[in-house]
Design an enzyme around this catalytic site. Structure first.
Site, PDB file in Angstrom:
ATOM      1  N   LYS A  28       0.887  -0.933   0.065  1.00 31.96           N
ATOM      2  CA  LYS A  28      -0.041   0.112  -0.026  1.00 31.96           C
ATOM      3  C   LYS A  28       0.916   1.068  -0.117  1.00 31.96           C
ATOM      4  CE  LYS A  28      -1.836   1.912   4.038  1.00 31.96           C
ATOM      5  NZ  LYS A  28      -1.513   3.385   4.045  1.00 31.96           N
ATOM      6  N   ASN A  29       2.018   1.202   0.863  1.00 31.15           N
ATOM      7  CA  ASN A  29       2.649   2.370   1.004  1.00 31.15           C
ATOM      8  C   ASN A  29       3.597   2.728   0.106  1.00 31.15           C
ATOM      9  OD1 ASN A  29       1.090   3.012   3.102  1.00 31.15           O
ATOM     10  ND2 ASN A  29       2.452   2.469   4.839  1.00 31.15           N
ATOM     11  N   ARG A 100      -3.664  10.970   3.245  1.00 28.57           N
ATOM     12  CA  ARG A 100      -2.654  11.794   3.401  1.00 28.57           C
ATOM     13  C   ARG A 100      -1.676  12.093   1.966  1.00 28.57           C
ATOM     14  NH1 ARG A 100      -0.421  13.738   7.958  1.00 28.57           N
ATOM     15  NH2 ARG A 100       1.636  13.423   7.289  1.00 28.57           N
ATOM     16  N   CYS A 124      -4.429   8.216   9.199  1.00 25.18           N
ATOM     17  CA  CYS A 124      -4.868   7.349  10.623  1.00 25.18           C
ATOM     18  C   CYS A 124      -4.742   8.728  11.638  1.00 25.18           C
ATOM     19  CB  CYS A 124      -4.003   6.370  10.696  1.00 25.18           C
ATOM     20  SG  CYS A 124      -4.430   5.103   9.582  1.00 25.18           S
ATOM     21  N   VAL A 339       8.414   5.991  16.500  1.00 23.68           N
ATOM     22  CA  VAL A 339       8.104   6.962  15.377  1.00 23.68           C
ATOM     23  C   VAL A 339       6.776   7.882  15.570  1.00 23.68           C
ATOM     24  CG1 VAL A 339       7.647   6.513  13.195  1.00 23.68           C
ATOM     25  CG2 VAL A 339       9.006   5.033  14.150  1.00 23.68           C
TER      26      VAL A 339
HETATM   27  N1  EPU Z   1       6.702  14.220  11.008  1.00 20.04           N
HETATM   28  C1  EPU Z   1       6.867  15.605  11.251  1.00 20.04           C
HETATM   29  N2  EPU Z   1       6.643  16.457  10.245  1.00 20.04           N
HETATM   30  C2  EPU Z   1       6.413  16.109   8.746  1.00 20.04           C
HETATM   31  C3  EPU Z   1       6.269  14.788   8.510  1.00 20.04           C
HETATM   32  C4  EPU Z   1       6.578  13.832   9.610  1.00 20.04           C
HETATM   33  O1  EPU Z   1       7.138  15.801  12.321  1.00 20.04           O
HETATM   34  O2  EPU Z   1       6.345  16.935   8.141  1.00 20.04           O
HETATM   35  C5  EPU Z   1       6.830  13.116  11.808  1.00 20.04           C
HETATM   36  C6  EPU Z   1       5.445  12.530  11.944  1.00 20.04           C
HETATM   37  O3  EPU Z   1       4.722  13.150  13.096  1.00 20.04           O
HETATM   38  C7  EPU Z   1       6.143  10.969  12.637  1.00 20.04           C
HETATM   39  C8  EPU Z   1       7.383  10.891  11.945  1.00 20.04           C
HETATM   40  O4  EPU Z   1       7.817  12.262  11.454  1.00 20.04           O
HETATM   41  O5  EPU Z   1       6.245  11.219  13.956  1.00 20.04           O
HETATM   42  C9  EPU Z   1       7.235   9.815  10.855  1.00 20.04           C
HETATM   43  O6  EPU Z   1       6.367  10.215  10.010  1.00 20.04           O
HETATM   44  P1  EPU Z   1       6.646   9.840   8.502  1.00 20.04           P
HETATM   45  O7  EPU Z   1       6.458  11.044   7.688  1.00 20.04           O
HETATM   46  O8  EPU Z   1       7.707   8.918   8.445  1.00 20.04           O
HETATM   47  O9  EPU Z   1       5.377   9.139   8.081  1.00 20.04           O
HETATM   48  P2  EPU Z   1       4.292   9.340   7.144  1.00 20.04           P
HETATM   49  O10 EPU Z   1       5.029   9.364   5.672  1.00 20.04           O
HETATM   50  O11 EPU Z   1       3.254  10.113   7.175  1.00 20.04           O
HETATM   51  C10 EPU Z   1       4.235   6.692   6.306  1.00 20.04           C
HETATM   52  C11 EPU Z   1       3.469   5.500   6.122  1.00 20.04           C
HETATM   53  C12 EPU Z   1       2.642   5.315   7.589  1.00 20.04           C
HETATM   54  C13 EPU Z   1       4.065   4.758   8.223  1.00 20.04           C
HETATM   55  C14 EPU Z   1       4.963   5.811   8.451  1.00 20.04           C
HETATM   56  C15 EPU Z   1       6.379   5.258   9.029  1.00 20.04           C
HETATM   57  C16 EPU Z   1       2.125   5.999   4.063  1.00 20.04           C
HETATM   58  C17 EPU Z   1       0.793   6.582   3.143  1.00 20.04           C
HETATM   59  N3  EPU Z   1       2.122   5.947   5.293  1.00 20.04           N
HETATM   60  O12 EPU Z   1       3.532   7.752   6.902  1.00 20.04           O
HETATM   61  O13 EPU Z   1       1.896   4.061   7.365  1.00 20.04           O
HETATM   62  O14 EPU Z   1       3.604   4.157   9.724  1.00 20.04           O
HETATM   63  O15 EPU Z   1       5.459   6.257   6.981  1.00 20.04           O
HETATM   64  O16 EPU Z   1       7.000   4.052   8.516  1.00 20.04           O
HETATM   65  O17 EPU Z   1       3.322   5.593   3.622  1.00 20.04           O
HETATM   66  C18 EPU Z   1      -0.021   2.964   7.586  1.00 20.04           C
HETATM   67  O18 EPU Z   1       0.316   2.392   6.608  1.00 20.04           O
HETATM   68  O19 EPU Z   1      -0.938   2.470   8.273  1.00 20.04           O
HETATM   69  C19 EPU Z   1       0.774   3.761   8.151  1.00 20.04           C
HETATM   70  C20 EPU Z   1       0.359   4.816   9.014  1.00 20.04           C
END
Ligand code: EPU
Length: 443
Positions: A28-29, A100, A124, A339
């Site tokens: 998915k991601n 997102r 989420c 995380v």
């Molecule tokens: N963060 C910030 N500022 C930002 C971006 C992120 O502070 O501008 C922080 C977040 O708040 C968090 C940390 O950085 O504490 C990590 O966030 P990250 O950006 O890595 O996560 P994401 O890209 O929003 C993706 C996956 C998530 C998965 C995380 C970590 C997708 C659509 N989502 O989220 O997957 O948990 O990476 O691997 O790819 C899921 O599939 O259920 C899911 C939540």
């Protein structure tokens, strides 16, 4: 609030070990990001092994609203970006709050049309999930960001130029943002402290197929040389290692035996180590139609201490399903979530079913993380083994939802799980898979 529909409630008759075989498709991601990457090409792209999940439907709708023609060829999607156009704000806003992914449209839309409009973001409910790293990076490329009532409006009056960036944290989304913007920005971009999850490396492979020039150096440094045009891609994504681990945890928690076709060892090495250390067994089949068989070999499971982390650490999304299995392990297990600041709320439901899980603000069992100082409840101690009993549960988010489901399957008696539609966001045909594994569920 309207009452939940019967379709959104699953009655789970627990206590039956899951046995059998299921298959996972593209992650998915990765799939959702690959679909956005297709916007950058001046030719159609083909993405194989696409799971039929809600998140893919949302991105498909968003792409279609932006003029991309999306067609199906079996389990492949064909994405033709020949006529990319701006979507009406009210049309994009239909998806506000449900995903997102729209934030990743910024770079591609700026390259294609010089302007991007992004609705309020959903996803989420796991903490505030800010986008400050994304916006900061886009500004460094030369974008101008205006906050409007409808969301964000971005322009690039002087075009997008390569830049030097250093992320405060190796965010997956911000790294993808930089990649999708830098590939066609003028000049070279150097990204430090980048995320290097397998899904990121797979996105880099796909962009390379389109004509991008990207070098992954050691120590989380990625260098991108901008190119003036990109073509299409034909890509088979890496398998969904979160879904695979979720079914593995379900096998362990229910005392079962599940083969996950499509799962790959290389993406799951850290999970496999933990799975074995708590007493689970697995066997890897490397043949072309192979996968990984996960089972409970009998006897007692053992407690463990683990910390979620960025790759190559233990994924945050593996945490919730595995914790259900840890309620069945003898001794005290410690989980330190580093995380996301608020990803332990789901443990209250497990306690309601008979688990003994205590959550703490301290950084337990590992190195201090950025949440300890900020007073977030982000560590858990799980005392086991506990007998789980069926209960009425309401699913709060995708991964927590699957852990509720596993708990209901492992519990004795009937559980009514509300909000199961949320699970369709990331788990293809999960009800059919449950049936194939012998679970007793009905609406
Ligand atoms: N963060 C910030 N500022 C930002 C971006 C992120 O502070 O501008 C922080 C977040 O708040 C968090 C940390 O950085 O504490 C990590 O966030 P990250 O950006 O890595 O996560 P994401 O890209 O929003 C993706 C996956 C998530 C998965 C995380 C970590 C997708 C659509 N989502 O989220 O997957 O948990 O990476 O691997 O790819 C899921 O599939 O259920 C899911 C939540």
């Amino acid at each position: 609030m309207s009452p939940p529909s019967p379709q959104d409630m699953l009655a789970v008759h627990g206590g039956t070990p899951l046995h059998g075989e299921i298959r996972v498709k593209g992650a998915k991601n990765l799939v959702s990001k690959a679909m956005v990457a297709a916007l950058l090409g001046d030719e159609p792209s083909r993405l194989f092994g696409v799971p039929r999940i809600r998140d893919v439907e949302v991105v498909r709708d968003l792409l279609e609203l932006h003029g991309v023609r999306v067609g199906d060829e079996g389990d492949a999607l064909v994405l033709d970006p020949a006529n990319v156009e701006h979507a009406a704000v009210d049309q994009i806003n239909v998806h506000a709050g449900s995903s997102r992914i729209p934030i990743l449209f910024c770079g591609p839309m700026l390259h294609r049309l010089g302007k991007a409009v992004i609705p309020d973001l959903g996803g989420c409910h796991i903490g505030p999930r800010p986008i400050d790293f994304h916006l900061q990076a886009l500004r460094e490329f030369g974008a101008v960001v205006d906050k409007t009532d409808a969301g964000l409006a971005l322009t690039a009056p002087n075009g997008l130029r390569g830049t030097k960036l250093d992320l405060p944290y190796p965010s997956v989304g911000a790294t993808e943002q930089v990649l999708l913007t830098a590939v066609m920005a003028q000049g070279v971009t150097e990204l430090r402290n980048a995320a290097v999850e397998p899904e990121i490396i797979d996105l880099i492979c796909l962009l390379q197929k389109m004509g991008a020039v990207i070098t992954v150096h050691t120590d989380r440094v990625i260098e991108i040389e901008g190119v003036p045009r990109l073509g299409g891609f034909a890509h088979r994504p890496i398998p969904d290692r979160i879904e695979a681990a979720s079914w593995a945890a379900a096998a362990l928690a229910t005392g079962g035996d599940v083969t996950v076709r499509g799962a790959r060892q290389v993406d799951m090495m850290t999970f496999l180590n933990v799975f074995r250390s708590v007493g689970g067994a697995y066997a890897v089949d490397d043949s072309p139609d192979g996968g990984i068989r996960f089972w409970h070999p009998g006897g007692e499971l053992r407690a463990t201490a683990l910390e979620t982390a960025v790759h190559p650490g233990f994924m945050t999304d593996w945490q919730q399903p595995l914790v259900v299995a840890l309620t069945q392990a003898r001794g005290l297990s410690i989980v330190h979530e580093t995380v996301y600041e608020q990803r332990l709320g789901y443990t209250a439901a497990l306690n309601q079913m008979g688990a003994t899980i205590q959550v703490y603000r301290d950084c337990l069992g590992g190195t201090p993380c950025r949440f300890g100082r900020r007073n977030f409840t982000h560590s858990a101690v799980i005392a086991g083994p506990s007998k789980l009993n069926g209960a009425d549960l309401t699913i709060p988010d995708l991964r927590a939802g699957f852990s509720h489901l596993i708990a209901a399957l492992a519990a004795s008696g009937i559980s009514r799980v509300y909000g199961v539609n949320l699970i369709n966001r990331g788990y293809e045909d999960f009800e059919a898979k449950l049936a194939a594994l012998g679970a007793h569920v009905d609406h």
